[in-house]
Design a protein around this motif. Structure first.
Motif, PDB file in Angstrom:
ATOM      1  N   UNK A   1      -8.951   7.461  16.407  1.00 38.98           N
ATOM      2  CA  UNK A   1      -8.837   7.473  15.174  1.00 38.98           C
ATOM      3  C   UNK A   1      -7.266   7.634  14.873  1.00 38.98           C
ATOM      4  N   UNK A   2      -6.612   9.214  15.640  1.00 42.38           N
ATOM      5  CA  UNK A   2      -5.660   9.451  15.845  1.00 42.38           C
ATOM      6  C   UNK A   2      -4.893   8.343  16.449  1.00 42.38           C
ATOM      7  N   UNK A   3      -4.879   7.136  17.194  1.00 44.53           N
ATOM      8  CA  UNK A   3      -4.087   5.740  17.162  1.00 44.53           C
ATOM      9  C   UNK A   3      -4.044   4.963  16.183  1.00 44.53           C
ATOM     10  N   UNK A   4      -5.018   4.876  15.385  1.00 39.90           N
ATOM     11  CA  UNK A   4      -5.198   3.969  14.402  1.00 39.90           C
ATOM     12  C   UNK A   4      -4.846   4.805  13.561  1.00 39.90           C
ATOM     13  N   UNK A   5      -4.414   5.996  12.900  1.00 36.82           N
ATOM     14  CA  UNK A   5      -3.735   7.342  12.231  1.00 36.82           C
ATOM     15  C   UNK A   5      -2.469   7.312  11.784  1.00 36.82           C
ATOM     16  N   UNK A   6      -1.976   7.119  13.141  1.00 36.47           N
ATOM     17  CA  UNK A   6      -0.370   6.608  13.817  1.00 36.47           C
ATOM     18  C   UNK A   6       0.152   5.669  13.223  1.00 36.47           C
ATOM     19  N   UNK A   7      -0.778   4.561  13.918  1.00 38.69           N
ATOM     20  CA  UNK A   7      -0.284   2.843  13.819  1.00 38.69           C
ATOM     21  C   UNK A   7      -0.666   2.147  12.305  1.00 38.69           C
ATOM     22  N   UNK A   8      -1.433   2.683  11.592  1.00 41.80           N
ATOM     23  CA  UNK A   8      -1.651   2.647   9.669  1.00 41.80           C
ATOM     24  C   UNK A   8      -0.503   3.662   9.159  1.00 41.80           C
ATOM     25  N   UNK A   9       0.117   4.638   9.168  1.00 40.21           N
ATOM     26  CA  UNK A   9       1.136   5.116   9.038  1.00 40.21           C
ATOM     27  C   UNK A   9       2.457   4.247   9.189  1.00 40.21           C
ATOM     28  N   UNK A  10       2.908   4.022  10.245  1.00 44.78           N
ATOM     29  CA  UNK A  10       4.286   3.711  10.410  1.00 44.78           C
ATOM     30  C   UNK A  10       4.324   2.081   9.756  1.00 44.78           C
ATOM     31  N   UNK A  11       2.898   1.628   9.873  1.00 43.22           N
ATOM     32  CA  UNK A  11       3.029   0.606   9.529  1.00 43.22           C
ATOM     33  C   UNK A  11       2.840   0.067   8.140  1.00 43.22           C
ATOM     34  N   UNK A  12       2.033   1.008   7.361  1.00 40.98           N
ATOM     35  CA  UNK A  12       2.550   1.195   5.824  1.00 40.98           C
ATOM     36  C   UNK A  12       3.726   1.621   5.335  1.00 40.98           C
ATOM     37  N   UNK A  13       4.411   2.047   5.726  1.00 42.24           N
ATOM     38  CA  UNK A  13       6.051   2.329   5.614  1.00 42.24           C
ATOM     39  C   UNK A  13       6.698   1.551   5.965  1.00 42.24           C
ATOM     40  N   UNK A  14       6.492   0.838   6.566  1.00 45.91           N
ATOM     41  CA  UNK A  14       7.520  -0.177   6.904  1.00 45.91           C
ATOM     42  C   UNK A  14       6.876  -1.138   6.235  1.00 45.91           C
ATOM     43  N   UNK A  15       5.918  -1.724   5.126  1.00 44.81           N
ATOM     44  CA  UNK A  15       5.157  -2.219   4.779  1.00 44.81           C
ATOM     45  C   UNK A  15       6.510  -2.439   3.072  1.00 44.81           C
ATOM     46  N   UNK A  16       5.628  -1.021   2.878  1.00 46.81           N
ATOM     47  CA  UNK A  16       6.414  -0.557   1.520  1.00 46.81           C
ATOM     48  C   UNK A  16       7.968  -0.032   1.312  1.00 46.81           C
ATOM     49  N   UNK A  17       7.899  -0.176   2.692  1.00 45.73           N
ATOM     50  CA  UNK A  17       9.898   0.350   2.204  1.00 45.73           C
ATOM     51  C   UNK A  17      10.484  -0.430   1.881  1.00 45.73           C
ATOM     52  N   UNK A  18      12.029   0.062  -0.428  1.00 46.56           N
ATOM     53  CA  UNK A  18      12.333  -1.005  -0.226  1.00 46.56           C
ATOM     54  C   UNK A  18      13.387  -1.990   0.883  1.00 46.56           C
ATOM     55  N   UNK A  19      13.475  -3.263   0.311  1.00 46.86           N
ATOM     56  CA  UNK A  19      14.417  -4.017   1.384  1.00 46.86           C
ATOM     57  C   UNK A  19      14.080  -3.742   2.364  1.00 46.86           C
ATOM     58  N   UNK A  20      12.615  -2.884   3.491  1.00 48.25           N
ATOM     59  CA  UNK A  20      12.689  -3.396   4.847  1.00 48.25           C
ATOM     60  C   UNK A  20      13.702  -1.876   5.666  1.00 48.25           C
ATOM     61  N   UNK A  21      13.816  -1.296   4.749  1.00 49.31           N
ATOM     62  CA  UNK A  21      15.246  -0.040   5.652  1.00 49.31           C
ATOM     63  C   UNK A  21      14.941   1.027   5.595  1.00 49.31           C
ATOM     64  N   UNK A  22      14.079   1.964   4.026  1.00 51.75           N
ATOM     65  CA  UNK A  22      14.272   3.103   3.517  1.00 51.75           C
ATOM     66  C   UNK A  22      12.627   3.297   4.528  1.00 51.75           C
ATOM     67  N   UNK A  23      13.533   3.883   6.003  1.00 52.81           N
ATOM     68  CA  UNK A  23      11.915   4.572   7.091  1.00 52.81           C
ATOM     69  C   UNK A  23      12.014   5.840   7.029  1.00 52.81           C
ATOM     70  N   UNK A  24      11.047   6.467   6.606  1.00 49.05           N
ATOM     71  CA  UNK A  24      10.928   8.285   6.727  1.00 49.05           C
ATOM     72  C   UNK A  24      12.539   8.693   7.224  1.00 49.05           C
ATOM     73  N   UNK A  25      12.682   9.537   6.694  1.00 50.98           N
ATOM     74  CA  UNK A  25      13.690  10.415   6.808  1.00 50.98           C
ATOM     75  C   UNK A  25      14.993  10.109   7.344  1.00 50.98           C
ATOM     76  N   UNK A  26      15.617   8.295   6.493  1.00 45.66           N
ATOM     77  CA  UNK A  26      16.374   8.596   6.258  1.00 45.66           C
ATOM     78  C   UNK A  26      17.055   7.588   5.197  1.00 45.66           C
ATOM     79  N   UNK A  27      16.426   7.988   4.279  1.00 38.10           N
ATOM     80  CA  UNK A  27      16.736   7.185   2.344  1.00 38.10           C
ATOM     81  C   UNK A  27      18.321   7.871   2.659  1.00 38.10           C
ATOM     82  N   UNK A  28      19.225   6.904   2.180  1.00 36.29           N
ATOM     83  CA  UNK A  28      20.698   7.948   1.810  1.00 36.29           C
ATOM     84  C   UNK A  28      21.112   8.454   0.045  1.00 36.29           C
ATOM     85  N   UNK A  29      20.237   7.496  -0.441  1.00 40.07           N
ATOM     86  CA  UNK A  29      20.742   7.772  -2.042  1.00 40.07           C
ATOM     87  C   UNK A  29      19.263   8.397  -2.955  1.00 40.07           C
TER      88      UNK A  29
END
Length: 297
Positions: free
Chosen positions: A171-199
């Motif tokens: 469950x937690x293996x899927x949990x973390x994998x889905x979280x980071x995969x979705x963040x990667x897919x939905x981040x604008x231009x593939x560069x805004x990752x959690x904790x690294x936004x500038x503007x």
């Protein structure tokens, strides 16, 4: 805990066969048979929705620390083995295995608290047609903990731990994998990752992604974990009334034989409903803490 508890207790009652067999009414479906749910709400008053909550409240910070701490440390080990920098994206298999390790590691802390929670939630005396003068076996979380240890031994506190590990690991293996995969897919231009936004625009987009990815990760995690959660709940309540199961595999076999394969997904709908908002909050807080620690360092 406060956010999800009312749905959590209904989910436990639906999954636990003890109440179905021992109660003259049973629970049926929490949504289609509200009259039967009086054992949890109307008859036992609003308190019924908060049974067993104090134990998870006191152990939540410990179990969460174990999960996220193990996850981060194992992920760091994989980075060192691969000789990658801290800013480089982690491999998907590393995220999966780190989440798996975190989920299994928390069983040592979670199992005693979980069995106390389930026992208290399934205890409805003197309700549901039992003798009105009957006194409940467990007077509270601490009394329940010591009673189980006295009557069933210390290992009794780890009844269902194998099912708990098989639930929380994948469950937690899927949990973390889905979280980071979705963040990667939905981040604008593939560069805004959690904790690294500038503007400011990036920050708004970042938190939308974090909230959505967290909620979706929680739902996917419970979709994987619910079958073992059903078995865990039944093993933990086994012996409260008549003992029905001889062990882990016998519980799976008998549950499927008597109620069909669908029994393994009892309570999945309620689990998913409560998982989305809860894990939105979990990952939002997680990212805030990570950002704070990075700023301090």
């Amino acid at each position: 805990v406060l956010l999800e508890w009312q749905l959590a207790i209904l989910s436990t009652l639906l999954r636990s066969e003890y109440r179905h067999r021992e109660s003259p009414l049973g629970y049926g479906s929490a949504l289609t048979q509200p009259a039967e749910m009086k054992g949890s709400c109307c008859i036992s008053q609003v308190y019924g929705f908060y049974k067993g909550m104090s134990m998870p409240v006191t152990t939540l910070s410990i179990s969460s620390s174990v999960v996220f701490g193990t996850y981060r440390n194992v992920l760091q080990v994989f980075r060192q083995l691969r000789c990658t920098s801290a800013d480089a994206p982690s491999a998907k298999i590393d995220i999966f295995l780190s989440g798996l390790a975190g989920g299994i590691a928390q069983v040592s802390v979670m199992s005693p608290a979980d069995i106390v929670k389930v026992r208290l939630q399934c205890q409805t005396e003197p309700y549901l047609g039992s003798d009105p003068k009957a006194k409940p076996k467990y007077r509270g979380p601490v009394h329940c903990l010591f009673t189980i240890a006295r009557e069933e031994g210390v290992l009794g506190l780890y009844k269902g731990a194998s099912a708990l590990a098989l639930r929380d690991g994948p469950s937690f293996a899927t949990y973390f994998l889905v979280y980071y995969t979705v963040c990667e897919w939905l981040s604008p231009d593939k560069y805004v990752q959690p904790g690294k936004a500038d503007t400011n625009m990036d920050i708004v987009s970042e938190w939308k992604v974090v909230l959505f990815a967290g909620g979706l990760a929680g739902m996917c995690g419970w979709s994987i974990g619910t079958p073992m959660d059903v078995i865990k709940s039944r093993l933990q309540t086994n012996g409260m009334g008549k003992k029905h199961y001889r062990g882990f595999f016998h519980c799976i076999k008998e549950s499927v034989r008597t109620e069909g394969p669908g029994v393994l997904f009892k309570g999945l709908g309620l689990n998913c409903i409560r998982a989305f908002p809860v894990n939105m909050a979990v990952f939002a807080m997680y990212e805030l803490i990570i950002r704070f620690l990075r700023t301090e360092s």
